[in-house]
Design an enzyme around this catalytic site. Structure first.
Site, PDB file in Angstrom:
ATOM      1  N   ASP A  23      -3.095  -1.247  10.385  1.00 30.27           N
ATOM      2  CA  ASP A  23      -3.126  -1.135   8.927  1.00 30.27           C
ATOM      3  C   ASP A  23      -3.764  -2.356   8.257  1.00 30.27           C
ATOM      4  OD1 ASP A  23      -2.147   1.369   8.571  1.00 30.27           O
ATOM      5  OD2 ASP A  23      -0.108   0.765   8.043  1.00 30.27           O
ATOM      6  N   LYS A  58       0.841  -1.210   0.000  1.00 33.92           N
ATOM      7  CA  LYS A  58       0.000   0.000   0.000  1.00 33.92           C
ATOM      8  C   LYS A  58       0.867   1.248   0.000  1.00 33.92           C
ATOM      9  CE  LYS A  58       0.487   1.357   4.605  1.00 33.92           C
ATOM     10  NZ  LYS A  58       1.304   2.495   5.034  1.00 33.92           N
TER      11      LYS A  58
HETATM   12  O1  C5P Z   1      -1.441  -1.261  15.291  1.00 31.17           O
HETATM   13  P1  C5P Z   1       0.001  -1.580  15.102  1.00 31.17           P
HETATM   14  O2  C5P Z   1       0.490  -2.650  16.040  1.00 31.17           O
HETATM   15  O3  C5P Z   1       0.363  -1.859  13.693  1.00 31.17           O
HETATM   16  O4  C5P Z   1       0.809  -0.249  15.454  1.00 31.17           O
HETATM   17  C1  C5P Z   1       2.198  -0.261  15.657  1.00 31.17           C
HETATM   18  C2  C5P Z   1       2.576   0.942  16.489  1.00 31.17           C
HETATM   19  O5  C5P Z   1       2.405   2.140  15.739  1.00 31.17           O
HETATM   20  C3  C5P Z   1       1.748   1.134  17.745  1.00 31.17           C
HETATM   21  O6  C5P Z   1       2.291   0.452  18.830  1.00 31.17           O
HETATM   22  C4  C5P Z   1       1.803   2.629  17.948  1.00 31.17           C
HETATM   23  O7  C5P Z   1       3.046   2.963  18.550  1.00 31.17           O
HETATM   24  C5  C5P Z   1       1.855   3.173  16.546  1.00 31.17           C
HETATM   25  N1  C5P Z   1       0.538   3.583  15.998  1.00 31.17           N
HETATM   26  C6  C5P Z   1      -0.068   4.716  16.485  1.00 31.17           C
HETATM   27  N2  C5P Z   1      -1.265   5.124  15.959  1.00 31.17           N
HETATM   28  C7  C5P Z   1      -1.830   4.445  14.946  1.00 31.17           C
HETATM   29  C8  C5P Z   1      -1.209   3.296  14.427  1.00 31.17           C
HETATM   30  C9  C5P Z   1      -0.013   2.883  14.977  1.00 31.17           C
HETATM   31  O8  C5P Z   1       0.436   5.377  17.404  1.00 31.17           O
HETATM   32  N3  C5P Z   1      -2.997   4.879  14.430  1.00 31.17           N
END
Ligand code: C5P
Length: 295
Positions: free
Chosen positions: A137, A11
């Site tokens: 994502d 993406k």
């Molecule tokens: O959701 P995911 O585990 O992919 O996100 C990885 C990290 O990215 C989270 O631990 C957070 O630190 C950050 N994040 C965030 N806000 C989002 C998506 C991700 O702060 N909307």
């Protein structure tokens, strides 16, 4: 059942506004995300347990891999006690902001939905929830075509089809230096930033609505990413290269997501070979570059 092979596209965030921090530590965002005609392939076949092999030796294949996290989340949500042997053909660079790990995870959910069969099927809403639990994502990969993403990534809407046509089919060069950027690091920089680091949600919505509402506005007019300043402050090779590409080739390159991959929309007469030469000259031969299309 024979082996299932599922395409897991990369993406790009054409528009990415981080609008603030939430009480749970995540960030609120508004983004237009497109999928590319470039990605990984995940093969899956029924087995007694879950296992993962990958042709990229640097990639962890233990439970920290989102494919196995997704598989365990699927089993927990459906009560299915089967397993699957996954084999990943990895093409999407990691630590790139190209959504590779999240897309692989959704490919695993799609594969398991078919392997486990209708008795263990999740409703579309439940599948969405499982995807959101695996990673912010992930839900966007359950949708076809360009999407608008809100919340922490779990609120997905389609762009009106006439608007999506301004993006679909566009040729794009995706390129990445030899180093990666960690997503948690990138968000932490925003959280530690000065006032003005975030774009206010109403301003971001107005900016996006103005682009959507103007049929003459090309994809180039949409490009925005306020995760660039903190990344560019530390990884100076990024702004140096993007500025060279702007100056020499009149391109409008941007970083995708939390980086380190960048991209530029190409015109029919864009000198792609010269651009790739400039990338190798500036970033060295470990540079990754691929010409592909928005789907
Ligand atoms: O959701 P995911 O585990 O992919 O996100 C990885 C990290 O990215 C989270 O631990 C957070 O630190 C950050 N994040 C965030 N806000 C989002 C998506 C991700 O702060 N909307």
């Amino acid at each position: 059942m024979s082996v299932l092979s599922i395409f897991a596209p990369a993406k790009l965030n054409l528009f990415l506004a981080i609008t603030g921090r939430r009480a749970d530590g995540y960030h609120e965002l508004l983004s237009v995300v497109v999928k590319l005609d470039f990605g990984d392939t995940l093969h899956a076949e029924p087995a007694a347990e879950f296992s993962l092999r990958c042709d990229a030796p640097e990639l962890p294949v233990d439970d920290s891999n989102l494919i196995l996290k997704a598989a365990r989340a699927f089993a927990a949500a459906t009560g299915w006690n089967g397993g699957a042997r996954f084999t990943l053909e990895k093409k999407i660079p990691t630590g790139a902001g190209l959504g590779g790990g999240s897309s692989d995870a959704v490919a695993a959910l799609r594969a398991l939905t078919r392997i486990a069969g209708p008795k263990h099927a999740l409703s579309p809403g439940e599948l969405f929830q499982v995807a959101a639990q695996v990673g912010s994502d992930c839900p966007l990969f359950l949708h076809e075509g360009p999407v608008v993403m809100r919340g922490r990534g779990e609120l997905i809407g389609n762009l009106p089809s006439g608007v999506a046509r301004r993006l679909s089919g566009r040729r794009v060069l995706v390129f990445k230096p030899g180093f990666e950027i960690s997503t948690p690091w990138a968000y932490a920089q925003l959280a530690a930033g000065a006032p003005g680091t975030y774009l206010a949600a109403d301003v971001a919505e107005k900016q996006l609505a103005a682009w959507i509402g103007n049929p003459a506005a090309p994809a180039e007019a949409l490009l925005f990413n306020n995760m660039e300043p903190p990344a560019f402050a530390k990884f100076v090779a990024l702004p140096v290269m993007l500025s060279e590409l702007r100056g020499r080739f009149g391109m409008q390159p941007r970083m995708s997501g939390s980086g380190s991959a960048c991209f530029a929309l190409l015109q029919d007469d864009s000198p792609a070979a010269d651009i790739e030469d400039a990338l190798r000259a500036g970033w060295g031969t470990s540079v990754f570059a691929i010409q592909t299309r928005v789907t």
